[in-house]
Enzyme design. Structure first.
Site, PDB file in Angstrom:
ATOM      1  N   GLU A 278       1.143  -9.376  11.180  1.00 10.73           N
ATOM      2  CA  GLU A 278       1.155  -8.775  10.221  1.00 10.73           C
ATOM      3  C   GLU A 278       2.469  -8.581   9.249  1.00 10.73           C
ATOM      4  O   GLU A 278       2.942  -8.890   8.314  1.00 10.73           O
ATOM      5  CB  GLU A 278       0.280  -7.696  10.082  1.00 10.73           C
TER       6      GLU A 278
ATOM      7  N   ASP B 227       0.853  -1.398   0.126  1.00  6.41           N
ATOM      8  CA  ASP B 227       0.037   0.055   0.051  1.00  6.41           C
ATOM      9  C   ASP B 227       0.774   1.440   0.024  1.00  6.41           C
ATOM     10  O   ASP B 227       0.518   2.294  -0.802  1.00  6.41           O
ATOM     11  CB  ASP B 227      -0.911  -0.024   1.393  1.00  6.41           C
TER      12      ASP B 227
HETATM   13  C1  GLC Z   1      -3.166  -4.467   3.256  1.00  4.94           C
HETATM   14  C2  GLC Z   1      -1.882  -5.002   2.590  1.00  4.94           C
HETATM   15  C3  GLC Z   1      -2.453  -5.922   1.408  1.00  4.94           C
HETATM   16  C4  GLC Z   1      -3.290  -6.893   1.949  1.00  4.94           C
HETATM   17  C5  GLC Z   1      -4.487  -6.301   2.811  1.00  4.94           C
HETATM   18  C6  GLC Z   1      -5.145  -7.527   3.365  1.00  4.94           C
HETATM   19  O1  GLC Z   1      -3.916  -3.757   2.467  1.00  4.94           O
HETATM   20  O2  GLC Z   1      -1.109  -4.165   2.211  1.00  4.94           O
HETATM   21  O3  GLC Z   1      -1.334  -6.334   0.628  1.00  4.94           O
HETATM   22  O4  GLC Z   1      -3.894  -7.522   0.662  1.00  4.94           O
HETATM   23  O5  GLC Z   1      -3.910  -5.464   3.781  1.00  4.94           O
HETATM   24  O6  GLC Z   1      -4.264  -8.136   4.308  1.00  4.94           O
END
Ligand code: GLC
Length: 439
Positions: free
Chosen positions: A411, A169
């Site tokens: 995460e 992101d």
């Molecule tokens: C965040 C991460 C993305 C992922 C999402 C759900 O947005 O950057 O890569 O798919 O979370 O885990």
């Protein structure tokens, strides 16, 4: 912790994030829907202990496929508590969106073929053929969409229209481009007036994770403003490209596509089919065009602006993904490995940092601007094995597993101390831990 314990704990995380035996959410609270590349990583982990459930994870993703072939990056949950979330996207503004499920209007890295093949490896020959036959039409439609919509000038490289499409992101290359060219005056004003704490009151992520471990409020707003712009254009790529310069041929995304194309060709072969000629031509072109991203001074590949072709010379973890793509020369692979081995770049105590340690963007806890992530580690490990760097792959596997057993299925992690960050009980961390534990 011993490996059997770690596997059992990882399975528990996945079981707790399971939705009706059909799909897996990334984490409760913060991520209550189904995400595209998350589910691919999740299915890869699941294939080791429940291959039927892994298949279901993939088939659930295919519910969301648009009539034009796009695989959306999110499929919204129907749970009463989260039903409103789909209003942010309103996928129904585009005629190709499915009627029975609500989705986002953009995509994510193409890991689908990888997950399909990893599942295939767990099946007997006849079962594998039947699995491939089931998913083949959707997979072909998806890759055809990637080229017809996202490579409009037939250059070989596909473009992305939002940093969320790269899965990373707030990755510095995209944030740099966004700040250079795309930030609206009112977002600048919010930054200048120090209104960030007010914005944070309305954010969902900072309710679950400390703000210093997420995007800044200005960046979060900027990403939502890009998303709104895409929605106003009905997620119609012609309209989007006519009105915006914010489109990037991302080095990481295209590397993942190259690997996915190789898998797709193998899947076709396994069931006696031939990939349609125009698609086969495009796939070949991607491998050749990728070399245009090479920067001989920095000794690495950089993403570039789709319109101007100007390279975005901001190093990130995407630098290492061509190893995963598997089609660069051995010499290039060696040049990339050198970055991984440098203490000023990616060689930390708990690698692999999502940006080089010496980068001005680096912050050990800030989301995609420093922390180590298990999924990108996994991708790089596959790439190292492909090019024969088994010792290095083993060593990164070990430090990744150490980090997870020390800190839990978080995460992301500080690449300096291995301390956890982001949300706990995160599905792809658990799933890929299971995969990395296999010998
Ligand atoms: C965040 C991460 C993305 C992922 C999402 C759900 O947005 O950057 O890569 O798919 O979370 O885990």
């Amino acid at each position: 912790m011993d490996t059997a314990d770690l596997t059992e704990q990882a399975k528990t995380v996945l079981a707790n994030n399971d939705k009706d035996g059909k799909y897996t959410i990334p984490a409760a609270g913060l991520y209550p829907h189904q995400w595209l590349w998350d589910s691919c990583f999740i299915a890869i982990g699941m294939s080791h202990f429940d291959v039927d459930r892994a298949k279901t994870e993939i088939l659930s993703l295919m519910r969301g496929q648009w009539a034009n072939g796009m695989m959306p990056h999110m499929i919204f949950s129907n749970d009463l508590a989260h039903r409103q979330d789909s209003n942010i996207w309103r996928s129904w503004v585009n005629p190709f969106a499915p009627d029975d499920v609500k989705t986002s209007g953009i995509t994510q890295p193409p890991l689908l073929a990888e997950a399909i093949v990893k599942i295939g490896k767990k099946l007997s020959l006849p079962e594998r053929r039947s699995w491939y036959q089931t998913v083949y039409p959707a997979l072909i439609a998806y890759h055809q969409w990637l080229y017809t919509e996202r490579d409009p000038h037939n250059e070989g490289l596909v473009l992305q229209i939002h940093p969320w499409e790269t899965g990373l992101d707030n990755t510095p290359s995209w944030m740099y481009e966004l700040h250079e060219h795309q930030l609206s005056w009112w977002i600048h004003a919010i930054g200048a007036l120090h209104l960030e704490p007010v914005i944070n009151l309305f954010r969902r992520d900072t309710r679950f994770v400390p703000p210093e471990q997420r995007l800044s409020a200005v960046d979060a707003l900027a990403l939502f403003s890009v998303q709104r712009r895409l929605r106003r254009k009905g997620y119609n790529i012609q309209r989007i490209l006519t009105h915006s310069l914010f489109a990037i041929e991302d080095a990481g995304y295209n590397a993942i596509l190259i690997r996915a194309n190789t898998h797709l060709k193998n899947i076709a072969k396994a069931i006696g089919k031939k990939v349609p000629q125009d698609l086969a031509d495009s796939m070949k072109k991607t491998e050749e065009a990728y070399e245009q991203l090479w920067d001989a001074y920095a000794n690495q590949y950089f993403s570039r602006n789709f319109v101007t072709h100007k390279p975005i010379k901001v190093p990130t973890i995407a630098t290492l993904l061509p190893l995963y793509g598997g089609k660069i020369t051995k010499e290039r692979a060696e040049q990339l490995v050198q970055h991984l081995l440098k203490a000023s770049e990616y060689k930390s105590s708990f690698p692999i940092p999502s940006v080089p340690l010496s980068s001005e963007w680096f912050n050990e806890f800030d989301y995609w601007q420093g922390p180590s992530w298990v999924n990108t580690n996994w991708l790089v490990i596959q790439g190292l094995r492909h090019y024969g760097y088994d010792d290095l792959a083993d060593s990164i596997t070990k430090t990744t597993l150490d980090m997870v057993s020390k800190s839990g299925f978080y995460e992301y992690f500080s690449p300096l101390s291995g301390e956890p960050a982001g949300i706990p009980h995160f599905s792809w961390t658990a799933a890929l831990t299971i995969d990395l534990l296999q010998k």
